[in-house]
Design a protein around this motif. Structure first.
Motif, mmCIF file in Angstrom:
data_model
loop_
_atom_site.group_PDB
_atom_site.id
_atom_site.type_symbol
_atom_site.label_atom_id
_atom_site.label_comp_id
_atom_site.label_asym_id
_atom_site.label_seq_id
_atom_site.Cartn_x
_atom_site.Cartn_y
_atom_site.Cartn_z
ATOM 1 N N TYR A 96 47.253 48.991 42.385
ATOM 2 C CA TYR A 96 47.195 48.884 43.852
ATOM 3 C C TYR A 96 45.921 48.211 44.354
ATOM 4 O O TYR A 96 45.564 48.380 45.523
ATOM 5 N N MET A 97 45.243 47.456 43.488
ATOM 6 C CA MET A 97 44.005 46.811 43.926
ATOM 7 C C MET A 97 44.261 45.459 44.596
ATOM 8 O O MET A 97 43.402 44.935 45.293
ATOM 9 N N ARG A 98 45.442 44.879 44.373
ATOM 10 C CA ARG A 98 45.664 43.532 44.903
ATOM 11 C C ARG A 98 46.029 43.522 46.375
ATOM 12 O O ARG A 98 45.812 42.546 47.065
ATOM 13 N N PHE A 103 48.140 41.381 54.944
ATOM 14 C CA PHE A 103 48.437 39.949 54.952
ATOM 15 C C PHE A 103 49.376 39.604 56.108
ATOM 16 O O PHE A 103 49.498 38.464 56.502
ATOM 17 N N ALA A 104 50.076 40.620 56.625
ATOM 18 C CA ALA A 104 50.936 40.447 57.802
ATOM 19 C C ALA A 104 50.735 41.687 58.669
ATOM 20 O O ALA A 104 50.418 42.763 58.143
ATOM 21 N N PRO A 105 50.913 41.546 59.987
ATOM 22 C CA PRO A 105 50.690 42.691 60.865
ATOM 23 C C PRO A 105 51.527 43.888 60.414
ATOM 24 O O PRO A 105 52.715 43.749 60.112
ATOM 25 N N GLY A 106 50.899 45.044 60.347
ATOM 26 C CA GLY A 106 51.619 46.264 59.986
ATOM 27 C C GLY A 106 51.575 46.604 58.513
ATOM 28 O O GLY A 106 51.951 47.710 58.122
ATOM 29 N N GLU A 107 51.141 45.669 57.661
ATOM 30 C CA GLU A 107 51.101 45.974 56.222
ATOM 31 C C GLU A 107 50.029 47.011 55.934
ATOM 32 O O GLU A 107 48.913 46.934 56.468
ATOM 33 N N VAL A 108 50.368 47.956 55.082
ATOM 34 C CA VAL A 108 49.430 49.016 54.711
ATOM 35 C C VAL A 108 48.495 48.496 53.610
ATOM 36 O O VAL A 108 48.950 47.867 52.655
ATOM 37 N N VAL A 109 47.215 48.752 53.764
ATOM 38 C CA VAL A 109 46.227 48.263 52.800
ATOM 39 C C VAL A 109 46.143 49.278 51.650
ATOM 40 O O VAL A 109 45.325 50.197 51.639
ATOM 41 N N SER A 110 47.021 49.088 50.678
ATOM 42 C CA SER A 110 47.183 50.070 49.588
ATOM 43 C C SER A 110 45.876 50.367 48.879
ATOM 44 O O SER A 110 45.608 51.512 48.511
ATOM 45 N N GLN A 111 45.078 49.328 48.637
ATOM 46 C CA GLN A 111 43.826 49.533 47.894
ATOM 47 C C GLN A 111 42.984 50.632 48.547
ATOM 48 O O GLN A 111 42.475 51.526 47.881
ATOM 49 N N VAL A 128 38.486 49.073 34.194
ATOM 50 C CA VAL A 128 38.160 47.782 33.585
ATOM 51 C C VAL A 128 38.753 46.667 34.437
ATOM 52 O O VAL A 128 39.947 46.703 34.784
ATOM 53 N N ASP A 129 37.941 45.703 34.771
ATOM 54 C CA ASP A 129 38.356 44.529 35.543
ATOM 55 C C ASP A 129 39.337 44.876 36.669
ATOM 56 O O ASP A 129 40.470 44.355 36.710
ATOM 57 N N PRO A 130 38.915 45.717 37.606
ATOM 58 C CA PRO A 130 39.798 45.973 38.750
ATOM 59 C C PRO A 130 39.877 44.697 39.599
ATOM 60 O O PRO A 130 38.914 43.926 39.627
ATOM 61 N N HIS A 131 41.014 44.494 40.227
ATOM 62 C CA HIS A 131 41.169 43.267 41.012
ATOM 63 C C HIS A 131 40.444 43.425 42.347
ATOM 64 O O HIS A 131 41.040 43.819 43.345
ATOM 65 N N LEU A 132 39.147 43.144 42.318
ATOM 66 C CA LEU A 132 38.346 43.246 43.544
ATOM 67 C C LEU A 132 38.108 41.835 44.044
ATOM 68 O O LEU A 132 37.429 41.050 43.399
ATOM 69 N N HIS A 133 38.665 41.515 45.168
ATOM 70 C CA HIS A 133 38.529 40.160 45.687
ATOM 71 C C HIS A 133 37.765 40.211 47.013
ATOM 72 O O HIS A 133 36.604 39.859 47.093
ATOM 73 N N ARG A 134 38.439 40.754 48.023
ATOM 74 C CA ARG A 134 37.752 40.846 49.322
ATOM 75 C C ARG A 134 36.768 42.013 49.347
ATOM 76 O O ARG A 134 35.789 41.998 50.070
ATOM 77 N N VAL A 135 37.047 43.063 48.542
ATOM 78 C CA VAL A 135 36.100 44.176 48.391
ATOM 79 C C VAL A 135 35.320 43.905 47.111
ATOM 80 O O VAL A 135 35.900 43.763 46.048
ATOM 81 N N ARG A 136 34.006 43.789 47.192
ATOM 82 C CA ARG A 136 33.241 43.325 46.051
ATOM 83 C C ARG A 136 32.889 44.429 45.063
ATOM 84 O O ARG A 136 32.591 44.165 43.913
ATOM 85 N N SER A 137 32.881 45.698 45.527
ATOM 86 C CA SER A 137 32.404 46.756 44.625
ATOM 87 C C SER A 137 33.412 47.893 44.548
ATOM 88 O O SER A 137 34.012 48.283 45.547
ATOM 89 N N PRO A 172 43.272 30.411 36.744
ATOM 90 C CA PRO A 172 44.244 29.800 37.641
ATOM 91 C C PRO A 172 43.872 29.849 39.122
ATOM 92 O O PRO A 172 44.422 29.104 39.916
ATOM 93 N N ASP A 173 42.977 30.770 39.485
ATOM 94 C CA ASP A 173 42.685 30.928 40.923
ATOM 95 C C ASP A 173 41.227 31.323 41.150
ATOM 96 O O ASP A 173 40.471 31.531 40.203
ATOM 97 N N GLU A 174 40.873 31.426 42.433
ATOM 98 C CA GLU A 174 39.468 31.692 42.789
ATOM 99 C C GLU A 174 38.982 33.014 42.208
ATOM 100 O O GLU A 174 37.860 33.121 41.726
ATOM 101 N N GLU A 175 39.850 34.044 42.265
ATOM 102 C CA GLU A 175 39.431 35.366 41.792
ATOM 103 C C GLU A 175 39.082 35.343 40.302
ATOM 104 O O GLU A 175 38.212 36.083 39.848
#
Ligand code: R5P
Length: 298
Positions: A96-98, A103-111, A128-137, A172-175
């Motif tokens: 649930y880290m991604r 991303f759309a109005p009303g979406e629940v921020v699972s992380q 190990v390697d949690p998908h932290l993109h917008r949250v850095r820590s 493959p991507d920025e993350e």
């Protein structure tokens, strides 16, 4: 001699008993396996050892996470009732880290909300390697608790350097840039990462970086592979650009459905992963990494 204060055990579920045994052996602590009973209506009952030491290390990888989250929310307070004063979650894969923003109005921020649930149940969360993109820590994911985010990238980098002569490591991507560069560091390898546009679960476009791969060995690297579409899109382009070989290395081998076949069809030769998620492609163990972190966390 183990003091009463530092007495610890690893608590695990039967489906992760082999990994747990390796972790407990590395730590020199006893291992206990949680007994589970599933009632006909789908509810679950857990049975823990009736007397637990002050420090309980609860292992639960959160691939296929939904039922496991319920187990965790029962096991952690249950362990405290049976003697644990500190309960640490070791989740080699943290789910649930991604979904880290609406991303759309009303979406629940699972992380945010899964993180809050874990923070309520555990004193510390090690992963190990949690998908932290917008949250850095990881500390921001489990507020007021100790969060430890380890990286398997150096281990994967060492494995890659053993297997392939002078490859380019491509994300493959920025993350993925953080993992790709960490893996390349220390081995004198070239690293680059692209950009990704995701339109749906199975609909992604990857814009590869401007790096010359003609006649060169390439290793594609990412934190997690799920459907394999991201890596397959990247691999197809690398093949078109004349890469001599394309291998894949990931920390978390979710590989749902026909993901592995998709990679091979896109030109991928070999697929390697860590044992943070059990899979036939596991080649690199994160047990020593976790054991070292648990020793430091005492
Ligand atoms: C997200 O950005 C992750 O780092 C992975 O790239 C993504 O989860 C891969 O998903 P899939 O294999 O379904 O393309």
């Amino acid at each position: 001699m183990t003091s009463e204060r530092s007495a610890a055990c690893v608590l695990a579920f039967d489906d992760e008993a082999a990994f747990a045994a390796r972790l407990a052996a590395a730590l020199g602590t006893p291992l206990h396996v949680v007994e589970r009973h599933r009632f006909p209506d789908g509810e679950v009952k857990l049975r823990l050892p009736p007397a637990l030491p002050p420090r309980v290390i609860l292992l639960r990888g959160l691939h296929h996470p939904n039922e496991k989250l319920v187990e965790l929310l029962l096991a952690a307070p249950g362990a405290r009732e049976l003697g644990a004063r500190e309960v640490t979650l070791v989740a080699p894969y943290l789910a649930y880290m991604r979904q880290d923003m609406a991303f759309a109005p009303g979406e629940v921020v699972s992380q945010r909300h899964v993180g809050a649930l874990l923070a309520q149940a555990f004193d510390a969360v090690i992963t190990v390697d949690p998908h932290l993109h917008r949250v850095r820590s990881i500390d921001d994911v489990v507020p007021q608790r100790r969060g430890v985010a380890l990286s398997a990238a150096p281990l994967l980098g060492a494995w890659i350097a053993q297997q392939v002569a002078a490859p380019v490591i491509v994300g493959p991507d920025e993350e993925s840039d953080q993992w790709v560069r960490e893996a390349a560091r220390g081995h004198g390898l070239e690293a680059a990462s692209g950009r990704k546009l995701r339109r749906g679960d199975c609909d992604v476009s990857v814009m590869l970086p401007d790096v010359d791969v003609q006649g060169r060995a390439v290793v594609l690297m990412d934190d997690v592979a799920s459907t394999g579409h991201t890596l397959a899109a990247a691999a197809s382009q690398l093949r078109e650009r004349g890469a001599a070989s394309i291998d894949v290395a990931v920390t978390h081998a979710l590989f749902v459905g026909d993901a592995i076949e998709r990679l091979h069809q896109a030109g991928v030769l070999r697929v390697w992963s860590t044992d943070a998620v059990p899979h036939e492609t596991n080649r690199v163990s994160v047990v020593p990494l976790l054991a070292a972190a648990l020793r430091r966390d005492r």
